[in-house]
Design a protein around this motif. Sequence first.
Motif, PDB file in Angstrom:
ATOM      1  N   SER A 274      -0.804  -9.937  -7.633  1.00  0.00           N
ATOM      2  CA  SER A 274       0.033  -9.518  -7.071  1.00  0.00           C
ATOM      3  C   SER A 274      -1.079  -9.274  -5.372  1.00  0.00           C
ATOM      4  O   SER A 274      -2.168 -10.533  -5.462  1.00  0.00           O
ATOM      5  CB  SER A 274      -0.915  -7.567  -7.127  1.00  0.00           C
ATOM      6  OG  SER A 274      -2.340  -7.553  -7.178  1.00  0.00           O
TER       7      SER A 274
ATOM      8  N   HIS B 246      -3.077  -7.406  -1.822  1.00  0.00           N
ATOM      9  CA  HIS B 246      -2.891  -5.408  -1.042  1.00  0.00           C
ATOM     10  C   HIS B 246      -3.698  -6.036  -0.210  1.00  0.00           C
ATOM     11  O   HIS B 246      -4.319  -6.853   0.241  1.00  0.00           O
ATOM     12  CB  HIS B 246      -3.973  -4.865  -2.598  1.00  0.00           C
ATOM     13  CG  HIS B 246      -4.124  -4.990  -3.364  1.00  0.00           C
ATOM     14  ND1 HIS B 246      -2.951  -4.308  -4.017  1.00  0.00           N
ATOM     15  CD2 HIS B 246      -3.419  -6.322  -4.860  1.00  0.00           C
ATOM     16  CE1 HIS B 246      -3.293  -4.600  -5.748  1.00  0.00           C
ATOM     17  NE2 HIS B 246      -3.396  -5.768  -5.764  1.00  0.00           N
TER      18      HIS B 246
ATOM     19  N   ILE C  16     -12.004   0.725  -1.567  1.00  0.00           N
ATOM     20  CA  ILE C  16     -11.322  -0.609  -2.093  1.00  0.00           C
ATOM     21  C   ILE C  16     -12.242  -1.105  -3.343  1.00  0.00           C
ATOM     22  O   ILE C  16     -11.873  -1.956  -3.759  1.00  0.00           O
ATOM     23  CB  ILE C  16     -10.914  -1.532  -0.759  1.00  0.00           C
ATOM     24  CG1 ILE C  16     -10.468  -0.999   0.578  1.00  0.00           C
ATOM     25  CG2 ILE C  16     -10.573  -3.043  -0.892  1.00  0.00           C
ATOM     26  CD1 ILE C  16      -9.884  -1.215   1.056  1.00  0.00           C
TER      27      ILE C  16
ATOM     28  N   TYR D 247      -4.956  -3.467   3.300  1.00  0.00           N
ATOM     29  CA  TYR D 247      -5.711  -2.331   3.818  1.00  0.00           C
ATOM     30  C   TYR D 247      -5.953  -2.473   5.631  1.00  0.00           C
ATOM     31  O   TYR D 247      -5.148  -3.870   5.377  1.00  0.00           O
ATOM     32  CB  TYR D 247      -6.786  -1.741   3.069  1.00  0.00           C
ATOM     33  CG  TYR D 247      -6.810  -1.391   1.406  1.00  0.00           C
ATOM     34  CD1 TYR D 247      -6.423  -0.562   0.815  1.00  0.00           C
ATOM     35  CD2 TYR D 247      -7.065  -2.857   0.226  1.00  0.00           C
ATOM     36  CE1 TYR D 247      -6.277  -0.487  -0.485  1.00  0.00           C
ATOM     37  CE2 TYR D 247      -6.373  -3.200  -1.066  1.00  0.00           C
ATOM     38  CZ  TYR D 247      -5.977  -1.762  -1.230  1.00  0.00           C
ATOM     39  OH  TYR D 247      -6.138  -1.701  -2.459  1.00  0.00           O
TER      40      TYR D 247
ATOM     41  N   HIS E 161     -10.984  -2.769  -6.859  1.00  0.00           N
ATOM     42  CA  HIS E 161     -10.587  -4.129  -7.739  1.00  0.00           C
ATOM     43  C   HIS E 161     -11.885  -4.785  -7.987  1.00  0.00           C
ATOM     44  O   HIS E 161     -11.703  -5.484  -8.567  1.00  0.00           O
ATOM     45  CB  HIS E 161     -10.454  -4.878  -6.243  1.00  0.00           C
ATOM     46  CG  HIS E 161      -8.834  -4.268  -4.930  1.00  0.00           C
ATOM     47  ND1 HIS E 161      -7.558  -4.980  -6.031  1.00  0.00           N
ATOM     48  CD2 HIS E 161      -8.461  -3.920  -4.160  1.00  0.00           C
ATOM     49  CE1 HIS E 161      -6.749  -4.267  -5.464  1.00  0.00           C
ATOM     50  NE2 HIS E 161      -7.165  -3.518  -4.432  1.00  0.00           N
TER      51      HIS E 161
END
Length: 217
Positions: free
Chosen positions: A188, A190, A24, A192, A28
């Motif tokens: 956006s 995201h 991750i 997880y 990013h």
Amino acid sequence: MSLWLDFLTNQDLLIHKWKHYFPIYEQHMRRFQGQDVLMFEIGVSQGGSLRMWKRFLGPHARIVGIDIDPRSAPAAEDQVEVRIGDQSDPAFLQSLIDEFGVPDVVLDDGSHRMDHVNASFDFLYPLLPKNGVYMVEDMHTAYWEEYGGGVGVPGSFIERCKGLIDSLNADHARGALPSDEFTRSTRSMHFYDSFVVFEKGATTGKHAPRVGKPLFE
């Protein structure tokens, strides 16, 4: 060197991170490598991750660690600063902005208390520049009562994020949802396991035209 390999071979200060976070981080943060980037990490502990970010982002990066425990201060070194204060205190956060400027990347690995997570997000996220990244980890605590969380609890940061999904898409709701600054500035979100990422970047009103030959005339 990948972050995961850096972690496995680290002989410097202790780094405490979950294994599945490393892809991750790379996904990013990779675009900031070699750039003049400013990163705030909330939660310093022994400071190992501050130095890991320095190695990963490169010689032009500036890393600022934020912690309420004065014992974290010695983690500072070249390119790495540590400031002691409360992540939920707007005056303290403003002092960081005044001293260092607006960060490009924020990683909240602080107290994990929902009131603290929300307060830091409220203050810092609107300031992030276009293409900025805001990451909140260890969000399993959003389901734990002792951190102010719980399934469906309104004060939980995860519960708040569910509403922000609607804000992200407000322009498509045909007037049923108000468009706001979050809508206009966020590209956006995201999700997880135990981790949420927000990426800045205005997309409102920039829908691409349809191109190509239709299958059916």
